[in-house]
Scaffold this active site. Structure first.
Site, PDB file in Angstrom:
ATOM      1  CB  SER A 107      -3.006 -74.858  54.544  1.00  0.00           C
ATOM      2  OG  SER A 107      -4.007 -75.245  54.840  1.00  0.00           O
ATOM      3  N   GLY A 108      -2.449 -75.669  57.849  1.00  0.00           N
ATOM      4  CA  GLY A 108      -2.336 -76.750  58.624  1.00  0.00           C
ATOM      5  C   GLY A 108      -1.206 -76.645  59.528  1.00  0.00           C
ATOM      6  CB  THR A 112      -6.019 -70.356  62.709  1.00  0.00           C
ATOM      7  OG1 THR A 112      -5.825 -70.073  61.704  1.00  0.00           O
ATOM      8  CG2 THR A 112      -7.265 -69.857  63.513  1.00  0.00           C
ATOM      9  CG  ASN A 157      -6.154 -76.761  58.713  1.00  0.00           C
ATOM     10  OD1 ASN A 157      -6.590 -77.180  59.678  1.00  0.00           O
ATOM     11  ND2 ASN A 157      -5.541 -75.554  58.855  1.00  0.00           N
ATOM     12  CB  SER A 160      -7.386 -74.396  55.742  1.00  0.00           C
ATOM     13  OG  SER A 160      -6.446 -73.455  54.960  1.00  0.00           O
ATOM     14  CB  SER A 161      -6.961 -68.944  57.433  1.00  0.00           C
ATOM     15  OG  SER A 161      -7.277 -69.113  59.038  1.00  0.00           O
ATOM     16  N   GLY A 380       0.737 -69.270  54.181  1.00  0.00           N
ATOM     17  CA  GLY A 380       2.345 -69.475  54.078  1.00  0.00           C
ATOM     18  C   GLY A 380       2.670 -69.856  52.556  1.00  0.00           C
ATOM     19  CD  GLU A 382      -1.380 -71.786  49.425  1.00  0.00           C
ATOM     20  OE1 GLU A 382      -1.803 -71.750  48.268  1.00  0.00           O
ATOM     21  OE2 GLU A 382      -2.293 -71.686  50.349  1.00  0.00           O
TER      22      GLU A 382
END
Length: 1063
Positions: A107-108, A112, A157, A160-161, A380, A382
């Site tokens: 994330s970040g 995206t 992020n 973040s998605s 991704g 984690e």
């Protein structure tokens, strides 16, 4: 001629990690850092793109960049996501291969954004047309909608998605987009009811409250204040750089472009509002829903549900087994669980419906065979401090992606070797299939045992699940727990009792089993489903089909783990059927700041993304490969036989080249269309030789160019000299001819002139002689006649002699001064009338001559002096002393004195008189110094020391001026009754320049057509109006006490006496 470029040109660090030498984790990180510091955020590992998030805007995504990478070889330009997108698009269009682009990273890291760049590039390079542009616009505008409902601000992020997205973009045979299909994976619906500290709920909640109009919020029964909703965290409600109101307008516009109807948008917003209202419902033991009855009521109104139906669903649970029904009362904790479960399910199903609705709009309308490009943007790997069920299945998905990544990379390598006729050797690498089997095995995998526990009758808790794992997986080499470790006589205090640890390909991850069972069950009580189905809201019935009483299904719904495992299986099957392209996203720091590179954080991501493993796989065979034509084009200058042009096949030229350079045979291999180089050192050896050769060639080119330039310059100078000489000779001859011609003309003109003048002199002489003869004759005849006349008339002769003598006496002119009264005496009495008339005419003539010498300013001064004479001559004793004094006007130097700068700015018109006067006080007769200013429109009195304006009187308000006949400077300015300036009464002033002041006041009134003439009253006794009282000012002759000056003394309330010295 097109200039051929290469990835190796102007390279900062190493553009392709396969070529890094020596290969180690430290050199890998150092190369990434070096490129990141120079804003080179993209690096290759073969055909894999590593993308570093710069946390700032870079000028590398312009339309010019799109054209630069369009239809170019992958290794021809510096690394860029556009190069990968172009390679995938061209493979799809020209080779008819379905493509997929896998974008992974934590994330970040910019996943995206990378997917947006890929889609925008494809949209820019594919065909044009009204229908095609509409499809492209719908595909691009689906992103803002999904981001609003599926993205949230996290500690890592701001956008973040919180779901995985896979989009299949479908193309026709020309490569034009026809439509697309979106699949979503594992929305983090637990975020709806609870967010970690420093994070927010999904964007749409904040966008709705910030950007919706007041009427919309009123219809949705919402308030803009975030603090009024329990489901919205307040510590991060606002995010710097994120405009929720503008984002809401963008989302509404995107929904309109994608094809949502207005009633559908309203229904979606009503469900979002219902989720917020749901979070405010509270429960108490005595009555389930009596804490916030208003919120429950408003939610029921939004969804069209009877309040009593929903209250019962929150208070009781009905359990059905075969033909029996049993109703149990929910306690407060169970009621809250039911409320949160309903909120999560409502939002999760709304999101799934949104994806399906977008798919309906963007799906291809034709049923003909289509080419497909898939773009996978998924979370991704984690590793958090507290890892739960969500992290477990996310990491499981990443294990599957890593497995397919290694398999496809090796398969691609092997296929290329076979295609080129190079012998394939097996490559040793870590196969993570054992970890995938630990998680997904249908018999003793972790997901299977979790489903088994959830379905098992009896008491099922997270602890019983962990016990089962300890029993089944204790011997697995990638599984650890406190119990399994202890059974092996090992102690590990970093491993708590309620946790287990898995050795993933990216490292060890500790999972806390708390919540595994509940999150996997993902139960929504049937009573709530049925209550939702009873709603009059059209969208709610679609979202809760299982609530239909006619279709009651007693079968237990599949668990979350089972559904995700099936989705991942479908995804893997889909990816295996396509040609893969990889983008590995890396986050350089945790501060979300530009220019910061944290080595430890990047190293951690490099490890769990398996990038070093990828480099080793690519380097296990041949590190570098290139087609013969570009290879020969790049290095042909290193061999005399191939330089400058090679006549023959490109492969033969490369063989001659490598033989001439004495490159060891084991360092390269010849494929059918490419040259394969085993070691990067060989490539760098070729690059170094090429660099040296280019320097020599550059020197040679410079030498030849300078010689050519100098010779060209010399020839130009020589040609110019010939041209200049020819033109000069021509010019010199023309000049010489013109001089000779000019001289001849001058000579001719002088001769003609001399001859003409000689003839003229002769003619004039002849004419004068003739005139002289005539004149002499006339005078002679006249003399004869006069002599005859005078001899007969002696009186006439005497008169003529007297007149001649008189006029000869006036020949000497008198003085030209108008004030000079001298005039010659008349010689004879009979000339008296003529004498006086001539004197008068002469005086008028010299006055006119004198006036003609006046300037306008001097003329105005004399006119003022004349006006003063008409006003005061023989009327005012002070007048004679003023005649010789010029009227200067400005006696205080207004423009030069800085003290009066403010006063000067107050007066807009030109100042005619500026002097210091005394303002007489009626109380004691004493004077106070004041600055007196007179303009064409008003008069102003100001303090002498400070320059502060004390009074300003428009001239139309002035009725008359009173002065005495004595030798004093007192004058009274009388104001019109009823005017605004007359409130404080008249002004009694004293000035040594009274004559000038009164004269200019009179002249201004005389020249102004819009106001009456100012009356001048000259009397030794006059009245002055002081506020409400009239005071008489009386002038007497006498000797003042203070000497020869004028003194003013108050006699009583009605009389001021002014003593003036006797003349």
């Amino acid at each position: 001629m097109e200039v051929k470029t290469s990835l190796l040109d102007n390279m900062i660090g190493v553009g392709d990690m396969v070529l890094i030498e020596p290969l180690s984790e430290d050199t890998f990180i150092e190369n990434l850092k070096k490129r990141f510091d120079h804003n080179e955020i993209y690096t290759y590992i073969g055909s894999v793109v590593i993308s570093m998030n710069p946390y700032k805007s870079l000028p590398i995504y312009t339309a010019e960049k799109v054209e630069e990478y369009r239809n170019r070889n992958f290794y021809e330009l510096s690394p860029h996501v556009y190069a990968l997108a172009d390679e995938a698009y061209r493979s799809l269009r020209e080779q008819d291969k379905d493509q997929c682009i896998l974008i992974t990273g934590e994330s970040g890291a910019g996943k995206t954004e990378a997917s947006k760049f890929v889609m925008s590039y494809v949209a820019a390079v594919c065909g044009k047309g009204q229908e095609v542009n509409k499809v492209k616009e719908q595909l691009l505008q689906s992103n803002p909608v999904l981001e609003a409902f599926g993205n949230a601000k996290t500690v890592r992020n701001d956008n973040s998605s919180r779901f995985g997205k896979y989009m299949d973009i479908e193309f026709d045979f020309k490569g034009d987009p026809l439509g697309g299909v979106i699949s979503n994976y594992l929305l983090e619906k637990s975020r709806v009811v609870k967010q970690p500290r420093g994070e927010r709920n999904f964007h749409i909640f904040y966008q709705l409250l910030s950007g919706a109009s007041d009427d919309t919020l009123k219809k949705l029964k919402l308030d803009r204040d975030f603090s009024k909703y329990n489901y919205l965290s307040l510590d991060s409600a606002t995010v710097n750089g994120l405009d929720d109101a503008a984002s809401f307008r963008t989302v509404r516009n995107a929904m309109q472009i994608v094809g949502f109807m207005e009633d559908e948008v309203q229904s979606i917003l009503e469900l979002v509002a219902a989720v917020l209202k749901l979070g405010n419902i509270e429960f108490k033991p005595e009555s389930r829903c009596n804490g916030y009855d208003e919120n429950l009521k408003e939610m029921c109104e939004l969804l069209g549900i009877e309040q009593s139906v929903l209250e019962r669903a929150f208070s009781f649970r009905t359990v059905e087994a075969k033909m029996e029904k049993m109703s149990t009362t929910l306690n407060v904790a169970q009621a809250y669980y039911a409320r949160d479960a309903l909120a999560k399910n409502l939002y999760s199903r709304l999101f799934s419906w949104l994806v399906n609705r977008i798919n309906e709009s963007i799906k291809a309308q034709t049923k003909s065979r289509k080419k497909v490009m898939g773009v996978l943007d998924i979370y991704g790997f984690e590793i958090f401090e507290d890892n739960s069920f969500e992290q477990f299945i996310i990491n499981y998905c990443n294990e599957k992606l890593q497995q397919i990544f290694i398999e496809l990379t090796l398969r691609e390598e092997q296929e290329e070797y076979v295609r080129e006729g190079i012998e394939w050797t097996n490559i040793e690498y870590f196969n993570n299939a054992i970890i995938c089997d630990l998680i997904e095995n249908n018999k003793n995998g972790i997901l299977a045992m979790l489903d088994e526990e959830c379905l098992r009758p009896g008491t099922v808790t997270d602890e019983t699940f962990l016990d089962k794992l300890n029993t089944v997986c204790a011997e697995h080499q990638h599984f650890e727990s406190r119990q399994s470790k202890n059974s092996k006589f090992l102690t590990d205090h970093s491993l708590p009792h309620n946790c287990f640890r898995i050795q993933h390909y990216a490292g060890k991850v500790l999972y806390r089993v708390e919540g595994f069972v509940d999150k996997n069950n993902d139960l929504l009580y049937r009573d709530l489903s049925q209550a939702m189905y009873k709603a009059n809201h059209s969208l709610i019935k679609i979202l809760f089909p299982e609530g239909n009483p006619a279709k009651v299904n007693l079968k237990r719904p599949p668990t979350a783990g089972f559904q995700f495992k099936a989705s991942v299986g479908t995804l893997m099957k889909n990816l295996l059927s396509k040609n893969p392209n990889y983008i590995r996203c890396i986050k350089p720091n945790d501060k979300k700041a530009a220019h910061i590179f944290t080595d430890s954080l990047v190293c951690h991501q490099v490890r769990y993304l398996g990038l070093m493993e990828n480099v080793r796989v690519r380097r296990a065979g041949y590190a570098f490969r290139q087609a013969y034509e570009p290879c020969l084009e790049r290095y042909k200058m290193l061999c005399k036989q191939t330089w400058p042009h090679w006549k023959g096949p490109a492969r033969g030229g490369v063989e001659v080249l490598l033989t001439d350079l004495q490159v060891p045979a084991e360092e390269f291999a010849y494929g059918r269309s490419k040259i394969f180089i085993r070691n990067p050192r060989t490539l760098f050896f070729l690059e170094e030789k090429r660099r040296q050769c280019l320097e020599d060639l550059a020197t040679l080119i410079q030498k030849i160019y300078r010689g050519w330039k100098s010779r060209t310059h010399f020839l130009l100078l020589k040609k110019s000299q010939v041209v200049v000489a020819a033109w000069y000779r021509r010019f010199a001859q023309q000049k010489k001819y013109q001089n000779i011609r000019s001289s001849a003309l001058v000579f001719q003109s002088f001769i003609r002139g001399w001859k003409a003048r000689k003839l003229l002199r002769e003619l004039k002489h002849k004419k004068r002689c003739e005139k002289a003869v005539s004149t002499i004759s006339a005078y002679w005849h006249g003399t004869q006649v006069l002599n005859t006349f005078f001899s007969s008339n002696k009186e006439v002769n005497c008169f003529c002699l007297q007149m001649q003598k008189y006029f000869l006496g006036l020949k000497k002119m008198p003085s030209m001064s108008p004030v000079d009264k001298s005039w010659p005496a008349r010689p004879y009495g009979f000339l008296d009338g003529t004498h006086q008339e001539l004197r008068r005419i002469f005086h008028l003539w010299r006055c006119k001559k004198y006036r003609s010498q006046f300037t306008e300013e001097k003329k105005a001064t004399y006119e003022e002096k004349l006006a003063a004479s008409e006003l005061f001559k023989d009327k005012k004793a002070l007048y004679p002393s003023s005649v010789g004094q010029p009227f200067k006007g400005d006696y205080v130097e207004m423009t030069k004195n800085p003290k009066y700068q403010k006063l000067n700015s107050f007066v807009e018109d030109k100042v005619l008189v500026a002097d210091v006067v005394s303002k007489i006080n009626r109380a004691n007769g004493k004077g106070a110094p004041r600055i007196f200013l007179l303009t064409k429109k008003s008069l102003v009195l100001a303090d002498q020391k400070t320059g502060q304006v004390k009074a300003s009187v428009p001239l139309p308000d002035l009725s008359s001026v009173s002065v005495s006949t004595q030798n004093d400077g007192f004058f009274a300015l009388k104001l019109k009754e009823g005017s605004t300036s007359a409130a404080k009464g008249d002004f009694l002033l004293s000035s040594d320049r009274l004559i000038e002041i009164i004269t200019k006041l009179h002249c201004i009134g005389a020249t102004s057509a819009d106001r009456n003439k100012i009356n001048i009253d000259i009397s030794d006794e006059f009245l002055v109006q002081f506020k409400q009282d009239k005071v008489c000012v009386k002038f007497i002759q006498g000797t003042p006490k203070n000497g020869n000056g004028v003194a003013c003394k108050r006699k009583n309330n009605r009389l001021l006496e002014v003593s003036v010295p006797s003349p």
